[in-house]
Design an enzyme around this catalytic site. Structure first.
Site, PDB file in Angstrom:
ATOM      1  N   SER A 237      15.646   4.557  11.595  1.00  0.00           N
ATOM      2  CA  SER A 237      14.775   3.389  11.707  1.00  0.00           C
ATOM      3  C   SER A 237      14.501   3.109  13.184  1.00  0.00           C
ATOM      4  O   SER A 237      13.977   3.966  13.878  1.00  0.00           O
ATOM      5  CB  SER A 237      15.394   2.192  10.983  1.00  0.00           C
ATOM      6  OG  SER A 237      14.445   1.159  10.841  1.00  0.00           O
ATOM      7  N   GLU A 351      10.751   4.661   0.927  1.00  0.00           N
ATOM      8  CA  GLU A 351      11.055   3.780   2.062  1.00  0.00           C
ATOM      9  C   GLU A 351      10.615   2.336   1.814  1.00  0.00           C
ATOM     10  O   GLU A 351      11.329   1.386   2.130  1.00  0.00           O
ATOM     11  CB  GLU A 351      10.346   4.289   3.324  1.00  0.00           C
ATOM     12  CG  GLU A 351      10.772   5.645   3.800  1.00  0.00           C
ATOM     13  CD  GLU A 351      11.917   5.614   4.801  1.00  0.00           C
ATOM     14  OE1 GLU A 351      12.536   4.558   4.976  1.00  0.00           O
ATOM     15  OE2 GLU A 351      12.174   6.673   5.396  1.00  0.00           O
ATOM     16  N   HIS A 455      14.545   2.862   2.260  1.00  0.00           N
ATOM     17  CA  HIS A 455      14.876   2.822   3.683  1.00  0.00           C
ATOM     18  C   HIS A 455      16.376   2.611   3.872  1.00  0.00           C
ATOM     19  O   HIS A 455      16.982   1.796   3.171  1.00  0.00           O
ATOM     20  CB  HIS A 455      14.092   1.675   4.322  1.00  0.00           C
ATOM     21  CG  HIS A 455      14.080   1.665   5.813  1.00  0.00           C
ATOM     22  ND1 HIS A 455      13.546   2.683   6.558  1.00  0.00           N
ATOM     23  CD2 HIS A 455      14.532   0.739   6.701  1.00  0.00           C
ATOM     24  CE1 HIS A 455      13.648   2.381   7.844  1.00  0.00           C
ATOM     25  NE2 HIS A 455      14.254   1.214   7.960  1.00  0.00           N
TER      26      HIS A 455
END
Length: 546
Positions: A237, A351, A455
């Site tokens: 990320s 995600e 995610h």
């Protein structure tokens, strides 16, 4: 991107006091030992590699401890505390100390607010936070080195968010996790700060912290059993975005030999143009009541709590235009002005589901079928709505999240693959285990929402995320072992491979899909771009913004 920031939905760990040190977790987990590399080293280094808990760094000696997985050294300072007159200045070498410094507890987390992650229920107001942690497998000598940059949106998180001791043991790698300045403390740009910067461009303090940590690694990691010539930078990320940014930074040259970008290519790794950043800095200063000739002194006189309270709503991100980042990363990659090192890059299949859930369901207002068309039109327009009909998905939130994930992450990762492939090998993957348990922050919500391969979810397959054992079943544990093998072989300088599995490909458009055996196992896919409708998103990528 309709009220979603992909950087702001994770952080976690219990702390003894707001901004204080977090309690150290015991090492846990039993996994088979990987074969370790061996090479001649000086006698003093060999003695340390044999299991010593006292290591001499260039600033002084530190005492770590032996754990079930090897050795660990926590909370080692790599730069002077950026406090007082050093707030908003480039990191400076840490002052030497006498005697032996205890390295048995994590250092302070950098200034940040609260989040939904367990352990981040209270803010941190501590600026003395430029520490790192070193995890050393037993007996390692000249082993490869992984430097992990944490996620959290460049506004949250800490190096302690992953505990990589089992990963280190299984791969034979020395692993370093790093703290760096966040939010306004790490990314404020103003005219006054420009005047103090050697190149006339401020706002990259957090990125410079990362480089200072990499220089510490180059100078010291050999004493811990690592090879300073085989350093890989990695992150997920915002950590992956940081890696992407460092790849484009001329001042990072020579600090690493390879890079891993996990879910970090969103927005094409874009940075703030310098004029935009300084305009935002001026608005931030005005919010704090600072203006005119005394703006900088006024800002430095504010408490960390005041700075933190005022930073909401601003974009805290790297800044282009100076020596650190002369141009946008995408432009640097396209022009060949980027590090020519091997890269492992990828994203997760679902995600966007976490972000969609955070926008609607977690707020008690699930997206309904009636609202879905208007929400999609407002975010993306009629063209995207037509390509994501509600009838094709199990719920409106998942339909919306699929569009988010495709546009923001999956297709951005594939674009990065293509542009990086012009200057070196790029190994590509997609984490596609839709059976994965939600990571700890989501598990603690007690929801039955289907997050799929969302995610952050791959992190628990590599490390103890937040220091916790994840509830993986037998097939998921098998996939975890395979992923550690893929990452480990890349760290050692080879093609990412796992026993009995296809090698990770180095060819744009071909992706290794990481899945459990019941879902067909790991397979090479040439249809990832079509599955994520990248023709649509590539054509209008400028409309997808976090």
């Amino acid at each position: 991107m309709n009220d979603i920031d992909p950087q702001k939905f994770w952080k976690s760990r219990k702390s003894r006091s707001g901004g204080g040190r977090a309690p150290r977790r015991p090492a846990v987990g039993l996994l088979t030992v990987a074969a370790l590399l061996a090479a001649p080293v000086p006698a003093a280094q060999a003695q340390v590699a044999g299991g010593g808990t006292v290591v001499r760094t260039d600033a002084g000696r530190v005492r770590g401890e032996v754990t079930a997985e090897g050795r660990q050294f926590l909370g080692i300072p790599f730069a002077q505390p950026p406090v007082g007159a050093l707030r908003w200045s480039a990191p400076r070498p840490v002052a030497p100390w006498q005697g032996v410094r205890a390295a048995g507890e994590f250092g302070n987390r950098c200034v940040q607010g609260t989040s939904w992650d367990p352990g981040y229920e209270r803010p941190s107001h501590t600026e003395d936070c430029l520490d790192l942690n070193v995890y050393v497998p037993q007996g390692v000598v000249r082993g490869p080195v992984l430097v992990w940059l944490h996620g959290g949106g460049l506004t949250a998180g800490a190096g302690e968010d992953v505990v990589p001791d089992v990963f280190a043991r299984r791969t034979g790698a020395v692993v370093v996790t790093v703290n760096y300045r966040l939010g306004a403390m790490g990314f404020l740009a103003t005219e006054g700060l420009d005047g103090e910067a050697a190149d006339g461009v401020s706002g990259n303090f957090g990125m410079l912290d990362q480089q200072a940590a990499l220089r510490w690694v180059r100078a010291n990691i050999g004493r811990f059993g690592g090879d300073p010539g085989r350093v890989t930078i990695a992150g997920e990320s915002a950590g992956g975005r940081s890696v992407c940014t460092q790849l484009a930074s001329p001042t990072s040259t020579g600090l690493y030999r390879a890079a891993i970008v996990q879910s970090g290519a969103y927005n094409d790794c874009s940075a703030r143009p310098h004029p935009t950043a300084t305009a935002q800095g001026a608005a931030f200063a005005e919010r704090l009541g600072c203006s005119g000739a005394g703006t900088l002194a006024c800002l430095r006189a504010k408490s960390a709590a005041e700075i933190l309270a005022a930073q909401g709503g601003f974009d805290w991100a790297p800044v282009t235009g100076g020596a650190f980042l002369p141009t946008q990363p995408a432009e640097a990659f396209a022009n060949g002005a980027a590090a020519r090192v091997p890269v492992l890059n990828g994203a997760n299949r679902d995600e966007g589901r976490m972000f969609a859930f955070a926008s609607f369901d977690v707020r008690g207002t699930p997206l309904t079928a009636e609202r879905y068309p208007s929400v999609m039109r407002a975010a993306y327009g009629d063209g995207v709505l037509a390509r994501y009909p509600l009838s094709a998905y199990p719920s409106p939130t998942i339909a919306y999240g699929t569009a988010q994930g495709d546009g923001l992450f999956a297709c951005a990762a594939l674009r990065l693959d293509a542009v990086l492939a012009t200057r070196g090998p790029v190994y590509t993957y997609e984490f596609a285990d839709r059976t994965a348990p939600p990571f700890a922050s989501l598990r603690n919500l007690g929801t039955d929402f289907d997050f799929g391969a969302t995610h952050v979810n791959e992190v628990q397959y590599l490390f103890k995320h937040f220091g916790l054992e994840s509830p993986l079943d037998a097939e998921q544990r098998a996939l975890s072992r395979q992923m550690v093998q893929y990452w480990g072989s890349f760290l050692r300088g080879g093609v990412p491979r796992a026993d009995g599995q296809p090698a990770m490909p180095d060819r744009p458009g071909l992706v290794l899909s990481l899945r459990t055996g019941s879902a067909g196992g790991n397979v090479l896919s040439a249809t990832t771009a079509q599955e994520h409708q990248c023709d649509l998103w590539d054509a209008q990528k400028s409309s997808v913004s976090p």
